[in-house]
Design a protein around this motif. Structure first.
Motif, PDB file in Angstrom:
ATOM      1  N   ARG A 163     -15.166  24.566 -10.910  1.00  0.00           N
ATOM      2  CA  ARG A 163     -16.459  24.511 -11.825  1.00  0.00           C
ATOM      3  C   ARG A 163     -17.362  23.564 -11.323  1.00  0.00           C
ATOM      4  O   ARG A 163     -17.268  22.248 -11.625  1.00  0.00           O
ATOM      5  CB  ARG A 163     -16.167  24.481 -13.072  1.00  0.00           C
ATOM      6  N   GLY A 164     -18.601  23.971 -10.574  1.00  0.00           N
ATOM      7  CA  GLY A 164     -19.344  23.116  -9.764  1.00  0.00           C
ATOM      8  C   GLY A 164     -18.604  22.173  -8.877  1.00  0.00           C
ATOM      9  O   GLY A 164     -18.065  22.705  -8.020  1.00  0.00           O
ATOM     10  N   ASN A 165     -18.682  20.844  -9.159  1.00  0.00           N
ATOM     11  CA  ASN A 165     -18.222  19.791  -8.374  1.00  0.00           C
ATOM     12  C   ASN A 165     -16.746  19.517  -8.888  1.00  0.00           C
ATOM     13  O   ASN A 165     -15.843  18.521  -8.141  1.00  0.00           O
ATOM     14  CB  ASN A 165     -19.115  18.392  -8.184  1.00  0.00           C
ATOM     15  N   GLN A 166     -16.234  20.143  -9.881  1.00  0.00           N
ATOM     16  CA  GLN A 166     -15.194  19.685 -10.528  1.00  0.00           C
ATOM     17  C   GLN A 166     -14.088  20.678 -10.336  1.00  0.00           C
ATOM     18  O   GLN A 166     -14.161  22.089 -10.231  1.00  0.00           O
ATOM     19  CB  GLN A 166     -15.006  19.846 -12.270  1.00  0.00           C
ATOM     20  N   MET A 167     -12.722  20.142  -9.990  1.00  0.00           N
ATOM     21  CA  MET A 167     -11.759  20.925  -9.855  1.00  0.00           C
ATOM     22  C   MET A 167     -10.545  20.768 -10.741  1.00  0.00           C
ATOM     23  O   MET A 167      -9.958  19.768 -10.800  1.00  0.00           O
ATOM     24  CB  MET A 167     -10.855  20.750  -8.417  1.00  0.00           C
ATOM     25  N   ASN A 168     -10.368  21.646 -11.654  1.00  0.00           N
ATOM     26  CA  ASN A 168      -9.342  21.954 -12.773  1.00  0.00           C
ATOM     27  C   ASN A 168      -7.867  22.492 -12.080  1.00  0.00           C
ATOM     28  O   ASN A 168      -7.607  23.497 -11.822  1.00  0.00           O
ATOM     29  CB  ASN A 168      -9.826  22.676 -13.989  1.00  0.00           C
ATOM     30  N   ILE A 169      -7.008  21.471 -11.843  1.00  0.00           N
ATOM     31  CA  ILE A 169      -5.853  21.851 -11.306  1.00  0.00           C
ATOM     32  C   ILE A 169      -4.832  22.504 -12.380  1.00  0.00           C
ATOM     33  O   ILE A 169      -4.594  21.660 -13.415  1.00  0.00           O
ATOM     34  CB  ILE A 169      -4.951  20.697 -10.307  1.00  0.00           C
ATOM     35  N   ALA A 170      -4.106  23.562 -12.100  1.00  0.00           N
ATOM     36  CA  ALA A 170      -3.257  24.075 -13.208  1.00  0.00           C
ATOM     37  C   ALA A 170      -3.973  24.010 -14.612  1.00  0.00           C
ATOM     38  O   ALA A 170      -3.663  23.410 -15.527  1.00  0.00           O
ATOM     39  CB  ALA A 170      -1.639  23.112 -13.546  1.00  0.00           C
ATOM     40  N   PRO A 171      -4.980  24.857 -14.608  1.00  0.00           N
ATOM     41  CA  PRO A 171      -5.764  24.993 -16.082  1.00  0.00           C
ATOM     42  C   PRO A 171      -4.970  25.561 -17.212  1.00  0.00           C
ATOM     43  O   PRO A 171      -3.841  26.255 -17.030  1.00  0.00           O
ATOM     44  CB  PRO A 171      -6.691  26.009 -15.579  1.00  0.00           C
ATOM     45  N   SER A 172      -5.220  25.349 -18.081  1.00  0.00           N
ATOM     46  CA  SER A 172      -4.748  25.880 -19.568  1.00  0.00           C
ATOM     47  C   SER A 172      -4.665  27.328 -19.767  1.00  0.00           C
ATOM     48  O   SER A 172      -5.779  27.823 -19.283  1.00  0.00           O
ATOM     49  CB  SER A 172      -5.198  24.943 -20.680  1.00  0.00           C
ATOM     50  N   PRO A 173      -3.880  27.795 -20.295  1.00  0.00           N
ATOM     51  CA  PRO A 173      -3.929  29.444 -20.674  1.00  0.00           C
ATOM     52  C   PRO A 173      -5.153  29.738 -21.348  1.00  0.00           C
ATOM     53  O   PRO A 173      -5.786  30.775 -21.495  1.00  0.00           O
ATOM     54  CB  PRO A 173      -2.762  29.557 -21.221  1.00  0.00           C
ATOM     55  N   ASP A 174      -5.432  28.631 -22.200  1.00  0.00           N
ATOM     56  CA  ASP A 174      -6.812  28.726 -23.028  1.00  0.00           C
ATOM     57  C   ASP A 174      -8.154  28.766 -22.193  1.00  0.00           C
ATOM     58  O   ASP A 174      -9.169  28.731 -23.251  1.00  0.00           O
ATOM     59  CB  ASP A 174      -6.542  27.935 -24.210  1.00  0.00           C
ATOM     60  N   PRO A 196     -19.830  31.472 -16.147  1.00  0.00           N
ATOM     61  CA  PRO A 196     -20.545  31.872 -15.082  1.00  0.00           C
ATOM     62  C   PRO A 196     -20.359  31.075 -14.158  1.00  0.00           C
ATOM     63  O   PRO A 196     -20.333  29.736 -14.173  1.00  0.00           O
ATOM     64  CB  PRO A 196     -21.942  32.068 -15.505  1.00  0.00           C
ATOM     65  N   ASP A 197     -20.263  31.332 -12.472  1.00  0.00           N
ATOM     66  CA  ASP A 197     -19.975  30.763 -11.508  1.00  0.00           C
ATOM     67  C   ASP A 197     -18.632  29.854 -11.229  1.00  0.00           C
ATOM     68  O   ASP A 197     -18.618  29.114 -10.364  1.00  0.00           O
ATOM     69  CB  ASP A 197     -21.360  29.565 -11.130  1.00  0.00           C
ATOM     70  N   ASP A 198     -17.738  30.263 -12.389  1.00  0.00           N
ATOM     71  CA  ASP A 198     -16.423  29.588 -12.084  1.00  0.00           C
ATOM     72  C   ASP A 198     -15.738  30.159 -10.812  1.00  0.00           C
ATOM     73  O   ASP A 198     -16.021  31.463 -10.631  1.00  0.00           O
ATOM     74  CB  ASP A 198     -15.671  29.952 -13.222  1.00  0.00           C
ATOM     75  N   ILE A 199     -15.236  29.488  -9.995  1.00  0.00           N
ATOM     76  CA  ILE A 199     -14.345  29.840  -8.867  1.00  0.00           C
ATOM     77  C   ILE A 199     -12.776  29.897  -9.113  1.00  0.00           C
ATOM     78  O   ILE A 199     -12.352  28.727  -9.578  1.00  0.00           O
ATOM     79  CB  ILE A 199     -14.586  29.256  -7.304  1.00  0.00           C
ATOM     80  N   LEU A 200     -11.966  30.914  -9.062  1.00  0.00           N
ATOM     81  CA  LEU A 200     -10.645  30.875  -9.239  1.00  0.00           C
ATOM     82  C   LEU A 200      -9.711  30.820  -8.077  1.00  0.00           C
ATOM     83  O   LEU A 200     -10.274  31.526  -7.074  1.00  0.00           O
ATOM     84  CB  LEU A 200     -10.131  32.200 -10.022  1.00  0.00           C
ATOM     85  N   VAL A 201      -9.016  29.665  -7.962  1.00  0.00           N
ATOM     86  CA  VAL A 201      -7.982  29.570  -6.727  1.00  0.00           C
ATOM     87  C   VAL A 201      -6.667  30.168  -6.951  1.00  0.00           C
ATOM     88  O   VAL A 201      -6.070  29.713  -7.984  1.00  0.00           O
ATOM     89  CB  VAL A 201      -7.870  28.150  -6.274  1.00  0.00           C
ATOM     90  N   ILE A 202      -6.371  31.388  -6.573  1.00  0.00           N
ATOM     91  CA  ILE A 202      -5.423  32.275  -6.843  1.00  0.00           C
ATOM     92  C   ILE A 202      -4.417  32.394  -5.637  1.00  0.00           C
ATOM     93  O   ILE A 202      -4.829  32.798  -4.400  1.00  0.00           O
ATOM     94  CB  ILE A 202      -5.687  33.527  -7.227  1.00  0.00           C
ATOM     95  N   VAL A 203      -2.926  32.151  -5.841  1.00  0.00           N
ATOM     96  CA  VAL A 203      -1.886  32.464  -4.959  1.00  0.00           C
ATOM     97  C   VAL A 203      -1.115  33.663  -5.263  1.00  0.00           C
ATOM     98  O   VAL A 203      -0.893  33.992  -6.356  1.00  0.00           O
ATOM     99  CB  VAL A 203      -1.185  31.086  -4.666  1.00  0.00           C
TER     100      VAL A 203
END
Length: 220
Positions: free
Chosen positions: A182-193, A198-205
């Protein structure tokens, strides 16, 4: 702690791009090519540039390559030179050898003779373009093994406002959301909630087939 040292053998478009990027990141880079003109061009951006035949074992040993942490073999069309150079480097006990492959057979040979990582720039770029064409929200696609890949995917319109629990990506597609950028922030292992904005990027494996289903399913 000393800076890592990199040697790039073969200063075509691919090799010069790696050399330039590493130099800009502040690393020591030695560029090697048999073409003097290419070496003159790259000499302005790397630590050292040398004209040498990489299939000449004595020439490579004289450059002190054993002191380098990583050697990248980025030789273009000459598959024989690529394989021979890799063999020589392997015998020199280079810690990490990365080699550019022209095709799958070339890649198999390189792996067999001991390359630590084989790179398929043309194929990988083709895969990325194909994924972007079929799913415009896919920003990047990275293979991490024969079966698994990582996708960077922009949240599509239907996903915005939903949380990860509601999207249920793990159950629906057998893929895992590793992070949200989200912008310059990286939320590792995000909460299910975590609700997507808008503009969020998901990193998916996930497995390649599962990722493809997910890309197409999340577009709807």
């Amino acid at each position: 702690m000393p800076r890592k040292q990199y040697a790039i053998i073969g200063i075509g478009r691919f090799g010069s791009s790696i050399a330039k990027t590493l130099s800009e990141m502040g690393f020591d880079v030695l560029a090697i090519d048999s073409d003097e003109h290419r070496i003159q061009e790259v000499s302005k951006i790397v630590t050292q540039a040398v004209t040498a035949d990489s299939t000449d074992e004595e020439a490579l040993r004289s450059l002190g390559l054993r002191n380098f942490d990583v050697v990248v073999v980025a030789i273009g069309e000459d598959i024989q030179s690529s394989i021979l150079t890799t063999l020589i480097l392997k015998e020199m006990d280079i810690p990490t050898i990365l080699v550019k492959a022209q095709n799958e057979l070339h890649g198999k040979v390189l792996t067999r003779i001991g390359a630590d990582k084989v790179i398929f720039p043309e194929r990988d770029m083709g895969v990325r373009v194909a994924h972007h064409l079929t799913s415009p929200n896919v920003l990047d696609y990275i293979e991490i093994s024969e079966d698994y890949s990582i996708v960077e995917m922009k949240a599509s319109e239907p996903m915005i406002g939903s949380n990860l629990k509601e999207l249920n990506i793990r159950v629906r597609y057998s893929c895992n959301v590793m992070a949200i950028k989200r912008g310059n922030q990286m939320n590792i292992a995000p909460s299910p909630d975590e609700r997507l904005k808008p503009d969020d990027i998901l990193v998916i494996v996930g497995q390649k087939n599962d990722l493809l289903k997910m890309e197409l399913g999340l577009e709807e």
